[in-house]
Every structure is written in structure tokens, then in C-alpha cells.
Scaffold this motif. Structure first.
Motif, short mmCIF file in Angstrom:
data_model
loop_
_atom_site.label_atom_id
_atom_site.label_comp_id
_atom_site.label_asym_id
_atom_site.label_seq_id
_atom_site.Cartn_x
_atom_site.Cartn_y
_atom_site.Cartn_z
N LEU A 224 16.98 21.73 -7.76
CA LEU A 224 15.71 21.13 -8.51
C LEU A 224 15.31 22.36 -9.55
N GLN B 63 12.15 23.73 -11.75
CA GLN B 63 10.65 24.00 -11.59
C GLN B 63 10.13 24.51 -13.17
N THR C 116 5.98 23.90 -10.29
CA THR C 116 5.88 22.54 -10.25
C THR C 116 7.37 22.01 -10.45
N THR C 117 7.80 20.96 -9.53
CA THR C 117 9.07 20.54 -10.14
C THR C 117 8.96 19.94 -11.44
N ARG D 278 9.56 17.24 -14.78
CA ARG D 278 9.85 16.07 -14.61
C ARG D 278 10.59 15.33 -15.60
N ASP E 196 11.43 13.41 -10.73
CA ASP E 196 11.59 14.76 -10.57
C ASP E 196 13.05 15.03 -11.05
N SER F 234 14.83 12.18 -5.69
CA SER F 234 13.20 12.14 -5.79
C SER F 234 12.76 11.23 -4.95
N HIS G 211 6.27 8.92 -12.09
CA HIS G 211 5.15 9.85 -12.29
C HIS G 211 4.31 9.32 -13.54
#
Length: 341
Positions: free
Chosen positions: A8, A10, A75-76, A78, A104, A109, A116
């Protein structure tokens, strides 16, 4: 399913912040890993194939007043994602369904069937490539269609000037304009992009990197600009205003000139009054009710070849930061995507 590693990206807290916190920079991207999420009741697990870098990455990192707060460091990230549901405990979304949504930026995800932004995932129809779910059937194509069909409606014989003609929205808008009987003229940066846009359906092109932008527009649009479809703003909007025809329309779809720098003032706004112009804008997520109709039309034209996609695809998970930043620095030739799987 919860075995394995979930790569991922961030949100970082960079030391190289510039322009009073306005610019998205390399330090905002931090590489991370976690476990593949376990699917709970009512949820689905989406395995990403493509990421779609666009203005929403800037908006989520910086926040959008009145819409959403900025993502906290750690936070991941988006953004737009196209992928396949590989595990499901939601009867409305069976395994194997190809979908797009703002999810994400990770290999995997979780979703409850919405993304989101709180809107339903979008199914990619049969016969359409996964990448096209993010392009023609995604925010790019839908914005192009809504801007022309619902918020301006060019008339036969009109001259429609499109900024960002080599980008995702602009390249599709240029192909849709002739469907209304109007003439598409584009603005892009550099001879290579202008030549490609001409080959992609524009009738004439203006190079904003060359001298005398207002004069170039006047030469390409000798009868004036009836509709300016603006994805950039800044000096391009200023140059277009002096070339508008009487009772012309200005549609604000985006503002890439302002994402990485302090916004420049508009000096030629008096032409709004002198030529009785109309200016309006629209926000993609305010019109979810129009998406399905737009996607159906666009899918039909994509399948029969009336819309051709001009893609700029980067390969690999590690390409994400540079690809995401390219759009803010003129480094995109077509619609930028990142294929991660």
C-alpha cells in the motif's frame, strides 16, 4: 481470505513542503505493507489491477473545503481503482465482478459495495477493458459527457475550445464535440502533444508553451469561441476570455494550473460583462444520478469505435508516486494510469 501481504501507499508528512502547503510532492507518498484484509459480513475484497492518478489525490491529501478533510499522515492513500472482487460476503456483489471506485491505493481493498466517496462501486460491463472503466466509463469520460450534454449543450456550428486536450477529460471531450455538430479546438503543451491531439480528433490545436497564447486562439478560432471547456484555469482561462464570442459559455470542469502552485489572478474577467458570457462549473460527485446514463452512452460509443482512448500507462507498484505527480507538471501524454497487477 487474510493470508499474504498487502502492499500500500500511505500519506507521508514531507519535509519538502512548498508553496505554503499547496503542492502535492514526492514526500507525501510513503510505501507500506500490511496484511490482506479479512472479509466481514456484507463486505467484498477488491484486488486492484489499475490505479488512476488524478486531481482527487491532491484533494484527499490537501483536503477539499466543504467536501472532506485531508487524510492524516499514515493513512492509506485513496484514489481511482479498477479491479476484481475476489472474495465476497455481499450477495449484490459476486466474486469475479470487475469494478471501479475510489478505494485504497493498495493491492487489496475492503468495501461494503460503496467507495470512499460513499457512492456505489461501478461495474465494468462485458466487452470493455478494465482500464476503460477508469477512463471512458470513469470520471474522465463522464465529466466530458456531462459537461457537454447537461451543462452547456453546444449547438451545430459552434466552436468549442478545450483546455487539457491531451489529458483524460479533454481528449474525450474533443471526440464528443463533433457528435453535437460543433468544431473542437484544443489547447495542449508542446508540439508532440498537439500533434497527437490532432490525430485523436481535434480540428485545430493551440500550444500554450509557444508565444502569444491569445493570438494563437484567435487564429484557430477566427469566429470566436462559443464554448470554452476548461480543465486548467489560470493563464489559459485568461487567454480564452478575450476570444469568446458574444453570449458564449465558459464551463469550469477542473483547474490543474492551481493544484501545485498559488492560484494566479484572472485579469480579463471584464470580458464576462462586455460579451454577456455565462460561466458555470460542476462537481462530479454532485451528479451521481447522471452517471449510469452517461456510462451507457459512452460504452456504446467506445465499443463502436467513435471514442478512442489515448492512454499513458506506467507499470508496477513502485511507479505510483512519480506517475501521480506527473499530471501536475505537464508530464502526461494521454490518460495516465498505473498497472500494478
Amino acid at each position: 481470505m487474510n493470508a499474504g501481504t498487502n502492499r500500500l501507499w500511505q500519506v507521508g508528512k514531507p519535509n519538502d513542503d512548498i508553496h505554503g502547503g499547496m503542492a502535492l510532492v514526492r514526500g507525501h507518498f510513503e510505501r507500506g505493507e500490511g496484511a490482506v484484509p479479512a472479509v466481514g459480513e456484507g463486505q467484498v475484497l477488491v484486488r486492484a489491477e489499475y490505479f488512476s492518478p488524478d486531481a482527487m489525490n491532491h484533494a484527499w491529501v490537501r483536503g477539499m473545503p466543504g467536501k472532506f478533510d485531508p487524510l492524516a499522515p499514515g493513512t492509506t492513500m485513496r484514489g481511482g481503482v479498477a479491479g476484481t472482487i475476489i472474495a465476497s460476503l455481499n450477495p449484490d456483489w459476486p466474486e469475479g465482478t470487475r469494478v471501479t471506485g475510489f478505494l485504497d491505493w493498495a493491492d487489496y481493498s475492503l468495501s461494503d459495495g460503496t467507495d470512499h466517496m460513499g457512492v456505489p462501486l461501478q461495474r465494468i460491463p462485458d466487452g470493455v477493458a478494465s482500464a476503460s472503466g477508469l477512463v471512458t466509463l470513469g470520471m474522465s469520460g463522464v465529466c466530458a459527457w456531462l459537461g457537454l450534454a447537461h451543462f452547456t449543450r453546444p449547438r451545430p456550428g459552434d466552436t468549442v475550445l478545450v483546455s487539457g486536450a491531451s489529458g483524460g477529460i479533454g481528449s474525450i471531450a474533443g471526440q464528443l464535440v463533433p457528435l453535437f455538430g460543433a468544431r473542437p479546438v484544443g489547447i495542449a503543451g508542446g508540439a508532440e502533444k498537439c500533434a497527437a491531439a490532432l490525430a485523436n480528433g481535434f480540428d485545430a490545436m493551440v500550444d500554450y508553451k509557444a508565444h502569444d497564447l491569445p493570438g494563437q486562439i484567435a487564429k484557430a478560432c477566427p469566429q470566436g469561441v462559443d464554448l470554452f471547456f476548461d480543465n486548467v484555469g489560470g493563464p489559459l482561462l485568461d487567454a480564452a476570455l478575450v476570444n469568446m464570442s458574444h453570449y458564449g459559455q465558459v464551463l469550469i470542469c477542473g483547474g490543474t494550473a492551481h493544484y501545485g502552485v498559488k492560484p494566479e489572478p484572472i485579469y480579463n474577467h471584464i470580458h464576462m460583462a462586455m460579451r454577456s458570457l455565462t460561466m458555470r462549473g460542476f462537481f462530479y460527485f454532485d451528479h451521481v444520478d447522471l452517471w449510469d446514463g452517461a456510462r451507457q452512452r459512452l460504452a456504446h460509443w467506445l465499443r463502436d469505435g467513435r471514442i478512442r482512448e489515448w492512454l499513458d500507462v506506467e507499470e508496477g507498484f513502485e511507479a505510483v508516486p512519480d506517475a501521480a505527480l506527473a499530471g501536475f507538471h505537464g508530464g502526461v501524454k494521454g490518460r495516465k494510469l498505473i498497472r500494478i497487477a
